[in-house]
Motif scaffolding. Sequence first.
Motif, PDB file in Angstrom:
ATOM      1  N   HIS A 155      12.213  68.512  42.609  1.00 49.12           N
ATOM      2  CA  HIS A 155      12.790  67.927  41.408  1.00 49.12           C
ATOM      3  C   HIS A 155      13.870  68.799  40.794  1.00 49.12           C
ATOM      4  N   GLU A 156      14.012  70.039  41.219  1.00 52.54           N
ATOM      5  CA  GLU A 156      15.047  70.866  40.606  1.00 52.54           C
ATOM      6  C   GLU A 156      16.409  70.565  41.213  1.00 52.54           C
ATOM      7  N   ARG A 165      10.733  58.324  47.406  1.00 52.19           N
ATOM      8  CA  ARG A 165      11.261  58.296  46.034  1.00 52.19           C
ATOM      9  C   ARG A 165      12.719  57.858  46.026  1.00 52.19           C
ATOM     10  N   LEU A 181      15.324  58.470  43.276  1.00 54.21           N
ATOM     11  CA  LEU A 181      15.926  59.787  43.016  1.00 54.21           C
ATOM     12  C   LEU A 181      17.315  59.900  43.640  1.00 54.21           C
ATOM     13  N   ASP A 225      12.621  68.069  30.243  1.00 50.26           N
ATOM     14  CA  ASP A 225      11.874  68.329  29.002  1.00 50.26           C
ATOM     15  C   ASP A 225      11.140  69.662  29.093  1.00 50.26           C
ATOM     16  N   GLU A 279       8.639  58.945  25.144  1.00 45.67           N
ATOM     17  CA  GLU A 279       9.535  59.165  26.278  1.00 45.67           C
ATOM     18  C   GLU A 279       8.748  59.852  27.380  1.00 45.67           C
ATOM     19  N   ILE A 280       9.071  59.525  28.629  1.00 43.25           N
ATOM     20  CA  ILE A 280       8.309  60.104  29.739  1.00 43.25           C
ATOM     21  C   ILE A 280       8.713  61.556  29.971  1.00 43.25           C
ATOM     22  N   GLY A 302       3.293  59.690  31.640  1.00 48.43           N
ATOM     23  CA  GLY A 302       3.741  58.767  32.690  1.00 48.43           C
ATOM     24  C   GLY A 302       3.133  57.398  32.454  1.00 48.43           C
ATOM     25  N   THR A 320       9.611  64.905  31.645  1.00 45.08           N
ATOM     26  CA  THR A 320      10.318  65.257  32.882  1.00 45.08           C
ATOM     27  C   THR A 320      10.477  66.771  32.966  1.00 45.08           C
ATOM     28  N   GLN A 321      10.958  67.213  34.121  1.00 43.63           N
ATOM     29  CA  GLN A 321      11.248  68.636  34.301  1.00 43.63           C
ATOM     30  C   GLN A 321      12.321  69.108  33.309  1.00 43.63           C
TER      31      GLN A 321
END
Length: 247
Positions: free
Chosen positions: A179-180, A228, A231, A102, A96-97, A142, A99-100
């Motif tokens: 990203h938050e 992006r 998103l 994770d 699994e990729i 990634g 991420t933040q």
Amino acid sequence: MRIDIVTIFPSFFDVLDLSLLGKARDAGILSVATHDLRNFTHDRHRTVDDTPYGGGAGMVMKPEPWGEALDHVLAGGESGLTASAAVLVIPTPVGEIFTQADAHELAAEQHLIFACGRYEGIDERVTDHYAARMRVRPISLGDYVLNGGEVAVMAMIEAIGRLVPGVIGNPDSLVEESHEDGLLEYPSYTKPASWRGLDVPPVLLSGNHAAIAAWRHEQQRVRTRDRRPELLAGLPGEAGGNRDTHP
Ligand code: JEW
């Protein structure tokens, strides 16, 4: 938090001593130990790889050194932690990729063990064996090719480590970053106000805090739409936008 790293390149992680995490390590918030996989071999050549069953290119990491190394780490050594408290993170291009989200989940753990593969990867039974006994997370950094797990682990440790309470002083600085909140950050400027013919956007010099906040939010929106767009799909409001009619 305790972090153990099993790798055939332990010196790769020497740079952690110099980084942001160094202070947290000094304060006892974080302890990081590396373990050389070759120390868990028993042959003269300290062999960690062998040819793949079924044929094919390259070499595969043998399961026995991995079993001995991971059992050694799980036995706790000086840490006194047991398998139930640990998460085994296995970097792999088929995971699994990362991420933040994770990073936040893993930052809440007491004990992380990272297993850095090389060659064509690790015999699949290592993942299967430990997944039957503890939490195992196969994770990819990634969708690009790396030569092994070490660079992925370095990136994950940086992302996780900075979220561990006490690692950086100001908790507010954690939530405001990219990203938050689902949007990219606004652009930042400092002195001088003009540099090589490029001026800082005048609104930032205006002292009008409401106008500054509105400008920054618009910059976030436009940047995210242009760079992006995926998103925006999960956010309320405009799902995508149109750069021709809304520059
Ligand atoms: C990662 C562990 C171990 C890559 C990303 N890439 C790749 C790849 C490799 C071998 C066979 C097939 C593809 C190289 N490799 C790794 C790559 C982790 C290993 C060998 C990796 N995250 N983690 N994007």
